[in-house]
Structures are given as structure tokens and as C-alpha cells.
Design a protein around this motif. Structure first.
Motif, mmCIF file in Angstrom:
data_model
loop_
_atom_site.group_PDB
_atom_site.id
_atom_site.type_symbol
_atom_site.label_atom_id
_atom_site.label_comp_id
_atom_site.label_asym_id
_atom_site.label_seq_id
_atom_site.Cartn_x
_atom_site.Cartn_y
_atom_site.Cartn_z
ATOM 1 N N HIS A 62 -15.108 -0.741 -17.585
ATOM 2 C CA HIS A 62 -13.825 -0.731 -18.313
ATOM 3 C C HIS A 62 -14.039 -0.568 -19.816
ATOM 4 O O HIS A 62 -13.293 0.142 -20.480
ATOM 5 C CB HIS A 62 -13.035 -1.990 -17.983
ATOM 6 N N GLN B 178 -13.660 4.435 -14.442
ATOM 7 C CA GLN B 178 -13.026 3.856 -13.264
ATOM 8 C C GLN B 178 -14.059 3.769 -12.121
ATOM 9 O O GLN B 178 -14.534 4.805 -11.655
ATOM 10 C CB GLN B 178 -11.845 4.752 -12.866
ATOM 11 N N ASP C 117 -15.745 3.683 -8.508
ATOM 12 C CA ASP C 117 -15.422 4.131 -7.151
ATOM 13 C C ASP C 117 -15.826 3.083 -6.118
ATOM 14 O O ASP C 117 -15.206 2.958 -5.077
ATOM 15 C CB ASP C 117 -16.170 5.444 -6.845
ATOM 16 N N GLU D 62 -7.698 -8.385 -11.191
ATOM 17 C CA GLU D 62 -8.610 -7.264 -11.445
ATOM 18 C C GLU D 62 -8.964 -6.565 -10.121
ATOM 19 O O GLU D 62 -9.002 -5.337 -10.030
ATOM 20 C CB GLU D 62 -9.869 -7.823 -12.102
ATOM 21 N N GLN E 136 -6.021 -4.482 -8.855
ATOM 22 C CA GLN E 136 -5.887 -3.234 -9.626
ATOM 23 C C GLN E 136 -6.916 -2.198 -9.166
ATOM 24 O O GLN E 136 -6.600 -1.021 -9.022
ATOM 25 C CB GLN E 136 -6.071 -3.508 -11.116
ATOM 26 N N LEU E 137 -8.150 -2.659 -8.938
ATOM 27 C CA LEU E 137 -9.203 -1.746 -8.486
ATOM 28 C C LEU E 137 -8.857 -1.190 -7.104
ATOM 29 O O LEU E 137 -9.012 0.006 -6.841
ATOM 30 C CB LEU E 137 -10.550 -2.477 -8.438
ATOM 31 N N ALA F 229 -6.333 1.432 -7.188
ATOM 32 C CA ALA F 229 -6.881 2.691 -7.728
ATOM 33 C C ALA F 229 -7.832 3.378 -6.733
ATOM 34 O O ALA F 229 -8.414 4.415 -7.053
ATOM 35 C CB ALA F 229 -7.597 2.412 -9.044
ATOM 36 N N CYS G 202 -10.597 1.978 -5.237
ATOM 37 C CA CYS G 202 -11.995 1.505 -5.281
ATOM 38 C C CYS G 202 -12.367 0.817 -3.967
ATOM 39 O O CYS G 202 -11.570 0.093 -3.380
ATOM 40 C CB CYS G 202 -12.140 0.527 -6.458
#
Lengths: 213, 213
Positions: A38, A43, A45, A58, A61-62, A65, A67
Motif C-alpha cells: 500500500h 494492489q 494479488d 483491511e 477491502q482486499l 478487490a 485478492c
């Protein structure tokens, strides 16, 4: 396929060119490495480890996205960086750059440097990068790109490294051996912007950094 | 006979207890280590190296105080610390503490740690000390004095270290082996104020430092 592996080491030792590092096929974070990702505007994977350094928010959020997480128990024999590199081998990664692994505790730094030399990772071309240094474990050859005057230190990890040939270094080697212990390979100097080194047998750490003094 | 060897590394990594370190039979400085000696209020008995970091006045003062000099050419295969340790072997030193050798450039730090493991110095009991860490090259055994909770990391330098037995560590070893590369021996923990370790074969770096986190 090239992988960027981000470990959880101290932030002020990260390379400055986060964006170009981000142009990897896959970004893998060893647990607390997420925070370093960050900081560099990258970002992740994949995140690997016991995830003890990530808060719930956190993690959500990952996940949103896209992840992926590979969770291991906190009481384990491997470090998070080791698990991340083992994941790379299984994923068929051919080259990997490791960042966030040198600053901080000296035992971790030494262990991380020796981890690079683990035969389990010999199928990959590995490079560890800190803010000012690049380190390669060398079993056959390496090409170093830098500036005239840069330091190149050759540090044997096996008891002997035989048949060392260099091009583009101020103190050339023409097939000589270096032994682990004596500091003879430390503080060689780049003559131009490219240097090359190959060895006939053994295991050598090659460290490339700024000029001495 | 115990020797204090002072290298020329960064001053903020020196141990705090300069005075007790000064109670050595002989104080040997590797060139720029003279400045670290003065920072700790210690008077060198012997200075070894190319002496490029000493001014004329400083050299005269040392000479007046009875200090001996062993001058080597600037273009040499050995580092100043290596020359200082070779001097110790020739002088019949049995135990030596090395300070001023860990902070600073990472290639120098790694080279200095591996220098400790050089078979030429196996006749001496060596310990490298920084501000917070102690490091021993172990071929047979070591006793560690510290505090409960302190970190003890076991880092194999030979490809394998066999028959490791520990006492007083939270994750005990009962004759197991450790391999160079995997980080399995990193971050063990002292249970009390004394821990002991012995190995049957191989070459191990033992690093003792403050608690993790």
C-alpha cells in the motif's frame, strides 16, 4: 512469469521505483508485506501467512478487490516470506523480485539472504532489492546493470566457489576461486553500466550497491 | 588472553558498555576502529590496516601513548577487520569480542558475519557484538546469557548442521538438524536468563537479541 514478492520489513528500506516494480504479472505479499504494498501504491494479488498483521476491514477491502488469501497457522516452522516463495515455486513462477526483506532485525536480514540460496527455489531467478541494494543468489551467472563506480561484492555461501569469471569489474576474476570467510570478493567496482559474472560451481551471493564512500 | 577488536563500522551500532569491554587484555583497532575506540573512551594497544583514516596528529598521539602500528598497503585482498583477526591468531589470543562490525553497508555486515566463520579463526572463541545483538560462530557449543523473552536465532552457514541440542529455549531441539536456507531456526526465545546450545557437526551462527516486537 514474473512475480513481485513483498515482505513485511521496515518501510524506509523499500526501493523507490514502486510503480515499475508493480508491472509484474503477479504481486504476492508475505503477511505484513500488504502494508508495504500500500505504501508503494500497489494492489496485492495474493497474501500468504498467518494474517496476524491485517485488520478485519483491511482484509475485506482486499477480498473485494479480488485478492486471494493462503492462511497458515501462527505457530509454524516457516517464515511468511518462505511460504510466499514456496507458493511462487508451486505457481510456476520463473523470476521473482523480493522487496521489504533487508532492513530491520539483523537476524531476519541474514536469514532472508540465506533463504534466497535455498535449493527449493533454484528453479526461479531471484533478486532481492532494498532501497539501495540488489542481491542475487548465483549458481551460474548474473548480469548487473548500474553505473560506473558502483560497488559489486561477491560473497561465497558454499565453502568454495570455483571458476569465477567477471567482465566489467575493476578487479577482474579469470577463473579463480573464492572461499567462504575471507573478504576478498568484497567491494569490487563497476567499470561501466553493465557487468557480467559467471561461476563454474558453488553458490555465490552477488550484492550490487552505491559507490563506496 | 582476551582481545577486544574494534572495527570501523557506524558509531550508533556500538555496544553501550564500552567500559566493561575495555577490561580486555589487549585492544586492537582495525584502522577506522580507532575513532570508535575514542568514542567509547578506550585506548588502542594495536592499530592494523592501511591507516588511511588516521590523521598525522592522531597517529602521533597514539604513538606517544605506546600504541603499536601494523601498516598494510591500501590495495590488498583482506579487509582491515580480517587483518586484525589474523593478528589475534598470531598473537595467541584465545577469545575475542568484535565490535563496530555490523551497522552500515549490508555487504560489509554480511561479509563480517561470514568472516567470523573463517576456519583460520577456529582456534579462537569469537563473539561479535552490536548495540543490541551478540553473534557467535558455533562449531561445538555456546552459552547465552540474557533475559527471559530474548530472541535467539540459529542460522546454519554450512549446508547442514546436525545434532543440535538446546537447553533453556522455548522451542527446544533434541538432536535435530537444521539446513542452510529454511528459516526454521529463526526467532527462538529464551525461557530464563541462561540458554545453552551444542551441535554435533556443522557451522552455525547463533544470534542473540532483544525480544521480537
Amino acid at each position: 512469469m514474473h512475480c513481485l514478492v513483498i515482505a513485511g520489513g521496515v518501510a524506509d528500506d523499500l526501493p523507490a521505483d514502486g510503480k515499475s516494480l508493480g508491472r509484474s504479472d503477479v504481486i504476492v505479499c508475505a503477511d505484513g508485506g500488504v502494508h508495504n504494498a500500500h505504501r508503494l501504491g500497489l494492489q496485492p494479488d495474493v497474501v500468504i501467512g498467518d494474517l496476524d498483521s491485517l485488520g478485519d476491514e483491511e482484509r475485506e477491502q482486499l477480498q473485494t478487490a479480488g485478492c486471494r488469501f493462503f492462511v497458515h497457522p501462527a505457530e509454524k516452522n516457516e517464515t511468511d516470506l518462505e511460504l510466499a516463495l514456496l507458493w511462487c515455486v508451486q505457481a510456476g513462477i520463473s523470476t521473482a523480485t523480493v522487496i521489504g526483506a533487508l532492513g530491520g532485525r539483523p537476524d531476519h536480514a541474514v536469514a532472508n539472504l540465506l533463504l534466497l540460496t535455498d535449493p527449493r527455489f533454484a528453479t526461479m531467478q531471484l533478486c532481492l532489492r532494498s532501497r539501495e541494494w540488489e542481491v542475487w543468489p548465483v549458481r551460474s551467472e548474473v548480469t548487473i546493470t548500474g553505473l560506473a563506480g558502483d560497488t559489486v561484492s561477491l560473497i561465497p555461501i558454499s565453502a568454495a566457489v570455483d571458476g569465477i569469471h567477471t567482465q566489467g569489474l575493476a578487479y577482474p576474476l579469470h577463473g579463480e576461486s573464492l572461499l567462504r570467510g575471507p573478504a576478498r570478493g568484497v567491494s569490487n567496482v563497476m567499470l561501466n553500466t553493465v557487468a557480467h559474472l559467471h561461476i563454474e560451481s558453488g553458490l555465490l551471493l552477488v550484492m550490487h550497491g552505491p559507490p563506496q564512500n
